[in-house]
Design a protein around this motif. Structure first.
Motif, PDB file in Angstrom:
ATOM      1  N   GLY A   9      18.063   5.822  -1.978  1.00 41.09           N
ATOM      2  CA  GLY A   9      17.366   5.583  -0.708  1.00 41.09           C
ATOM      3  C   GLY A   9      16.391   6.687  -0.391  1.00 41.09           C
ATOM      4  N   ALA A  12      13.352   6.607  -2.519  1.00 43.72           N
ATOM      5  CA  ALA A  12      12.452   5.505  -2.193  1.00 43.72           C
ATOM      6  C   ALA A  12      11.772   5.685  -0.841  1.00 43.72           C
ATOM      7  CB  ALA A  12      13.223   4.200  -2.212  1.00 43.72           C
ATOM      8  N   THR A  13      11.832   6.907  -0.337  1.00 43.47           N
ATOM      9  CA  THR A  13      11.201   7.141   0.957  1.00 43.47           C
ATOM     10  C   THR A  13       9.691   7.373   0.782  1.00 43.47           C
ATOM     11  OG1 THR A  13      13.203   8.110   1.790  1.00 43.47           O
ATOM     12  CG2 THR A  13      11.209   8.665   2.978  1.00 43.47           C
ATOM     13  N   ILE A  14       8.909   6.791   1.671  1.00 38.66           N
ATOM     14  CA  ILE A  14       7.457   6.981   1.582  1.00 38.66           C
ATOM     15  C   ILE A  14       7.052   8.092   2.552  1.00 38.66           C
ATOM     16  CG2 ILE A  14       5.209   5.863   1.924  1.00 38.66           C
ATOM     17  CD1 ILE A  14       6.805   3.177   1.541  1.00 38.66           C
ATOM     18  N   GLU A  15       6.351   9.076   2.026  1.00 34.73           N
ATOM     19  CA  GLU A  15       5.879  10.139   2.910  1.00 34.73           C
ATOM     20  C   GLU A  15       4.523   9.726   3.483  1.00 34.73           C
ATOM     21  OE1 GLU A  15       5.617  14.961   2.753  1.00 34.73           O
ATOM     22  OE2 GLU A  15       6.271  13.877   0.968  1.00 34.73           O
ATOM     23  N   LEU A  16       4.475   9.601   4.797  1.00 37.34           N
ATOM     24  CA  LEU A  16       3.271   9.017   5.408  1.00 37.34           C
ATOM     25  C   LEU A  16       2.092   9.984   5.454  1.00 37.34           C
ATOM     26  CD1 LEU A  16       4.736   7.068   8.460  1.00 37.34           C
ATOM     27  CD2 LEU A  16       4.154   6.185   6.209  1.00 37.34           C
ATOM     28  N   SER A  17       0.893   9.413   5.317  1.00 34.51           N
ATOM     29  CA  SER A  17      -0.331  10.211   5.399  1.00 34.51           C
ATOM     30  C   SER A  17      -0.627  10.570   6.863  1.00 34.51           C
ATOM     31  CB  SER A  17      -1.499   9.420   4.833  1.00 34.51           C
ATOM     32  OG  SER A  17      -1.772   8.338   5.694  1.00 34.51           O
ATOM     33  N   ALA A  20      -1.680   7.483   8.757  1.00 36.00           N
ATOM     34  CA  ALA A  20      -0.574   6.572   9.075  1.00 36.00           C
ATOM     35  C   ALA A  20       0.220   7.103  10.272  1.00 36.00           C
ATOM     36  CB  ALA A  20       0.321   6.405   7.861  1.00 36.00           C
ATOM     37  N   LEU A  24       0.769   5.261  13.990  1.00 30.27           N
ATOM     38  CA  LEU A  24       2.054   5.054  14.674  1.00 30.27           C
ATOM     39  C   LEU A  24       2.024   5.634  16.083  1.00 30.27           C
ATOM     40  CD1 LEU A  24       4.637   5.768  11.824  1.00 30.27           C
ATOM     41  CD2 LEU A  24       4.184   3.585  12.925  1.00 30.27           C
TER      42      LEU A  24
ATOM     43  N   LEU B 229      -0.024  -5.234   6.912  1.00 27.39           N
ATOM     44  CA  LEU B 229       0.617  -4.053   7.505  1.00 27.39           C
ATOM     45  C   LEU B 229       0.589  -4.148   9.032  1.00 27.39           C
ATOM     46  CD1 LEU B 229       1.840  -1.199   7.178  1.00 27.39           C
ATOM     47  CD2 LEU B 229      -0.480  -0.296   7.207  1.00 27.39           C
ATOM     48  N   ALA B 240       9.142   0.570  13.763  1.00 25.38           N
ATOM     49  CA  ALA B 240       8.117   0.420  12.716  1.00 25.38           C
ATOM     50  C   ALA B 240       8.184   1.558  11.703  1.00 25.38           C
ATOM     51  CB  ALA B 240       6.739   0.362  13.354  1.00 25.38           C
ATOM     52  N   GLU B 241       8.398   2.777  12.203  1.00 28.15           N
ATOM     53  CA  GLU B 241       8.378   3.933  11.304  1.00 28.15           C
ATOM     54  C   GLU B 241       9.484   3.817  10.252  1.00 28.15           C
ATOM     55  OE1 GLU B 241       7.989   7.613  13.320  1.00 28.15           O
ATOM     56  OE2 GLU B 241       7.895   8.778  11.460  1.00 28.15           O
ATOM     57  N   ILE B 244       8.246   1.290   7.518  1.00 30.57           N
ATOM     58  CA  ILE B 244       7.144   1.660   6.610  1.00 30.57           C
ATOM     59  C   ILE B 244       7.404   2.943   5.824  1.00 30.57           C
ATOM     60  CG2 ILE B 244       5.357   0.394   7.878  1.00 30.57           C
ATOM     61  CD1 ILE B 244       4.374   3.094   8.935  1.00 30.57           C
ATOM     62  N   THR B 245       8.515   3.633   6.114  1.00 31.46           N
ATOM     63  CA  THR B 245       8.809   4.827   5.302  1.00 31.46           C
ATOM     64  C   THR B 245       9.892   4.535   4.263  1.00 31.46           C
ATOM     65  OG1 THR B 245      10.291   5.538   7.057  1.00 31.46           O
ATOM     66  CG2 THR B 245       8.121   6.576   6.997  1.00 31.46           C
ATOM     67  N   ASN B 246      10.406   3.303   4.247  1.00 32.94           N
ATOM     68  CA  ASN B 246      11.437   2.960   3.281  1.00 32.94           C
ATOM     69  C   ASN B 246      10.942   1.841   2.365  1.00 32.94           C
ATOM     70  OD1 ASN B 246      13.713   1.347   2.262  1.00 32.94           O
ATOM     71  ND2 ASN B 246      14.959   2.792   3.428  1.00 32.94           N
ATOM     72  N   GLU B 247      10.838   2.151   1.078  1.00 29.88           N
ATOM     73  CA  GLU B 247      10.226   1.176   0.144  1.00 29.88           C
ATOM     74  C   GLU B 247      10.923  -0.167   0.125  1.00 29.88           C
ATOM     75  OE1 GLU B 247       8.775   2.003  -3.670  1.00 29.88           O
ATOM     76  OE2 GLU B 247       8.405   4.118  -3.279  1.00 29.88           O
ATOM     77  N   LEU B 250      10.258  -2.022   3.322  1.00 29.27           N
ATOM     78  CA  LEU B 250       8.842  -2.395   3.364  1.00 29.27           C
ATOM     79  C   LEU B 250       8.580  -3.589   2.438  1.00 29.27           C
ATOM     80  CD1 LEU B 250       6.001  -1.720   4.425  1.00 29.27           C
ATOM     81  CD2 LEU B 250       5.707  -0.206   2.483  1.00 29.27           C
ATOM     82  N   ILE B 342       1.458   0.609  -0.067  1.00 30.29           N
ATOM     83  CA  ILE B 342       2.017   1.934  -0.384  1.00 30.29           C
ATOM     84  C   ILE B 342       0.865   2.934  -0.544  1.00 30.29           C
ATOM     85  CG2 ILE B 342       3.338   3.278  -2.088  1.00 30.29           C
ATOM     86  CD1 ILE B 342       5.293   1.372  -1.191  1.00 30.29           C
ATOM     87  N   LEU B 345      -0.606   3.936   2.818  1.00 26.83           N
ATOM     88  CA  LEU B 345       0.272   4.658   3.747  1.00 26.83           C
ATOM     89  C   LEU B 345       0.623   6.049   3.236  1.00 26.83           C
ATOM     90  CD1 LEU B 345       2.928   1.961   4.723  1.00 26.83           C
ATOM     91  CD2 LEU B 345       1.273   3.012   6.250  1.00 26.83           C
ATOM     92  N   ASN B 346       0.615   6.186   1.913  1.00 22.43           N
ATOM     93  CA  ASN B 346       1.173   7.388   1.303  1.00 22.43           C
ATOM     94  C   ASN B 346       0.365   8.650   1.561  1.00 22.43           C
ATOM     95  OD1 ASN B 346       2.528   9.106  -0.607  1.00 22.43           O
ATOM     96  ND2 ASN B 346       3.312   7.193  -1.441  1.00 22.43           N
TER      97      ASN B 346
END
Lengths: 52, 497
Positions: A9, A12-17, A20, A24, B229, B240-241, B244-247, B250, B342, B345-346
């Motif tokens: 888990g 699989a975490t996405i680090e936001l730009s 982004a 939010l 998105l 929402a956060e 979008i932070t969990n693949e 998402l 991805i 957002l990345n």
């Protein structure tokens, strides 16, 4: 949670730009329409105003 | 009250004779109301309430939507713009007053529409901001400064992402420089009026720039992941956060949302087809049918029934065929959208800094082929229209009936093609199919003529002139009198109790 799932888990975490994060924040700050006398039904004035 | 359906029916008919995107219709109605009312009452006093009344007649908003605060807000907007216009006239004596008046009314209508639709406006501008910020550094236009590139791409983003018209774009550029007038102190209006010339000059410079259309095309190709998105964020406002932070989360949301959107597209296409055929029917068909019938009788002394029936039934049938054969996007398309989301957002932004050069002209790799293709295209043009003519001869068509048939064939094909393009809103990449390309090549001459005809005819839409100049003012006056009379009777009745 199963420890192996926890690791997966986290991987699989996405680090936001920066953009982004800004998006939010903007969504969080959305305010409703300024209604003033909230809930009061619109009543047209009794005055006879005819412009045409 | 019994008079309200009349106002609603009028607005429905009026909107049917002008083809516009649905989210622009209310703004256009506000603009029409203001233009008419300010002609009679140039100072705009008391018009805040009247704008609301007319919007309620047209059922643009539900009965319990407006409060007294809205009346005050709309009145403030009208008053400030009227003062601004007066100041512009005073400072810029030689200015084109008709152009300024029209621009001011458009801006007024935009500000009122966005005030009414405030939550949605904030949401749309947040998504536009994200779209613009994420993509702007990808764009390279040679011999253009970064500042100019940003201005051009901002406008292209509004056109592509929000599908806004020029009135909204001009208004947004205005508030980017000066702020919304409702927030501006009245004594600052002369300063804005002074700088208004600079604003209109920038406007002209940007809107006429030759790169805009290419940037809009580029922006349109980028839309699908951004739109999906935005829908995911809208659906999950509180958390929402987390999504979008969990693949995993998402991916699930993207798949669900894509499926929903693909299904919705079918319904939207049907609605768009019905709207456009109503538009063609109301504005063109009745007119031509009235003309075709008596003219044929006058010139040829007799009426051929088959051409008349075919010419009447053919346009809706053609539209049905064009819109019916559209396949929904595949699972592969959904996967591509997910991967792209991805990317956008990345934190690793390497993908977004890859430059895409915006070039003015399509350049063929082998220029010698250009001549061959042009000749081939000309031959196709002749063959396509020649074959249609010969076929119509077999059905005993007169020259007049042929002209009517070709007119509708081209206009409906063009409208249908535009509607098909909207079905591609969520398609990342279209496949290069040889059979489809060949079919498109044969249809191209018809589409080109259709585009030309619809652009020429929309300029002389006689129904808009009839509605706006002859019907609207007396009709709305009639409704207003009935409304006042009903209220007067009610007040007298109340006195008896």
């Amino acid at each position: 949670m199963d420890p192996s799932n926890e690791i997966l888990g986290r991987l699989a975490t996405i680090e936001l730009s920066k953009n982004a994060h800004a998006l939010l924040e903007m969504i969080k700050e959305i305010k409703p329409r300024q209604q003033g006398l909230i809930g009061e039904e619109y009543n047209v004035s009794q005055t006879v105003w005819i412009h045409i | 009250m019994f008079h309200r359906p009349f106002g609603f029916i009028y607005e429905k008919l009026r909107n049917a004779v002008e083809f516009n995107d649905e989210h622009l219709i209310r703004r256009l109605a506000i603009s029409r109301i203001l233009r008419r009312r300010l002609q009679i009452n140039p100072e705009g006093k008391g018009e805040g309430e009247n704008v609301i009344r007319e919007l309620l007649w047209g059922k643009y908003l539900p009965q319990q939507f407006f409060t007294q605060q809205d009346v005050l807000n709309i009145q403030t907007i009208i008053t400030k713009y009227v003062v601004l216009k007066r100041e512009i006239y005073r400072i810029h004596v030689k200015t084109n007053r008709v152009m300024i008046h029209s621009l001011i009314v458009e801006m007024m209508s935009c500000e009122i529409e966005e005030m009414i639709n405030w939550e949605n406006t904030q949401r749309r501008s947040a998504y536009l901001y994200f779209f613009f910020q994420t993509l702007k550094d990808k764009i390279l236009i040679k011999n253009t400064s970064d500042e100019m590139r940003d201005k051009l791409f901002y406008i292209a983003s509004e056109r592509a992402y929000l599908k806004n018209d020029d009135a909204f774009i001009k208004y947004h550029l205005f508030i980017l420089i000066f702020d919304r007038l409702i927030n501006v102190d009245e004594n600052k209006l002369p300063i804005i009026a002074e700088q208004f010339g600079m604003y209109t000059q920038t406007l002209a410079e940007i809107l006429k720039n030759r790169h805009i259309d290419l940037l809009v095309k580029f922006a349109k190709k980028q839309l699908p992941p951004f739109k999906i998105l935005a829908t995911i964020l809208d659906k999950n406002l509180g958390h929402a956060e987390g999504i979008i932070t969990n693949e995993g989360e998402l991916r699930k949301s993207v798949e669900e949302t894509c499926d929903e959107k693909y299904n919705e597209t079918g319904t939207r296409l049907r609605n768009a087809a019905i709207r456009s055929i109503t538009y063609i029917f109301l504005t063109k068909m009745i007119f031509v049918m009235i003309l075709e019938f008596p003219l044929t009788r006058l010139i040829y002394g007799t009426i051929e029934v088959i051409p008349l029936i075919v010419n009447t039934l053919f346009p809706p049938l053609l539209m049905g065929i064009i819109v019916f054969f559209i396949n929904p996007p595949s699972n592969d398309n959904t996967r591509k959208i997910y991967v792209r989301i991805i990317d956008i957002l990345n934190k690793d932004i390497s993908f977004e800094t890859e430059k895409v050069e915006i070039k003015q002209r399509f350049q063929m790799k082998k220029p010698s082929l250009l001549f061959t293709f042009s000749v081939l295209y000309l031959i196709t043009f002749t063959v396509v229209f020649g074959s249609i003519f010969l076929f119509l001869d077999l059905l005993d068509y007169t020259i007049l009936s042929k002209a009517v048939f070709l007119f509708f064939l081209c206009v409906v094909a063009f409208f249908g093609y535009r509607i098909r393009q909207t079905a591609k809103e969520y398609v990342v990449e279209s496949k290069n199919n040889v059979i489809i390309n060949l079919f498109a090549f044969l249809f191209l001459p018809i589409l080109y003529v259709g585009k030309f005809l619809s652009s020429q005819i929309s300029r002389i839409n006689i129904f808009i002139i009839i509605f706006d100049s002859l019907i609207e003012a007396p009709f709305k006056f009639f409704i207003e009198v009935i409304e006042e009379w009903t209220r007067f009777i009610k007040a007298r009745k109340d006195e008896l109790i």
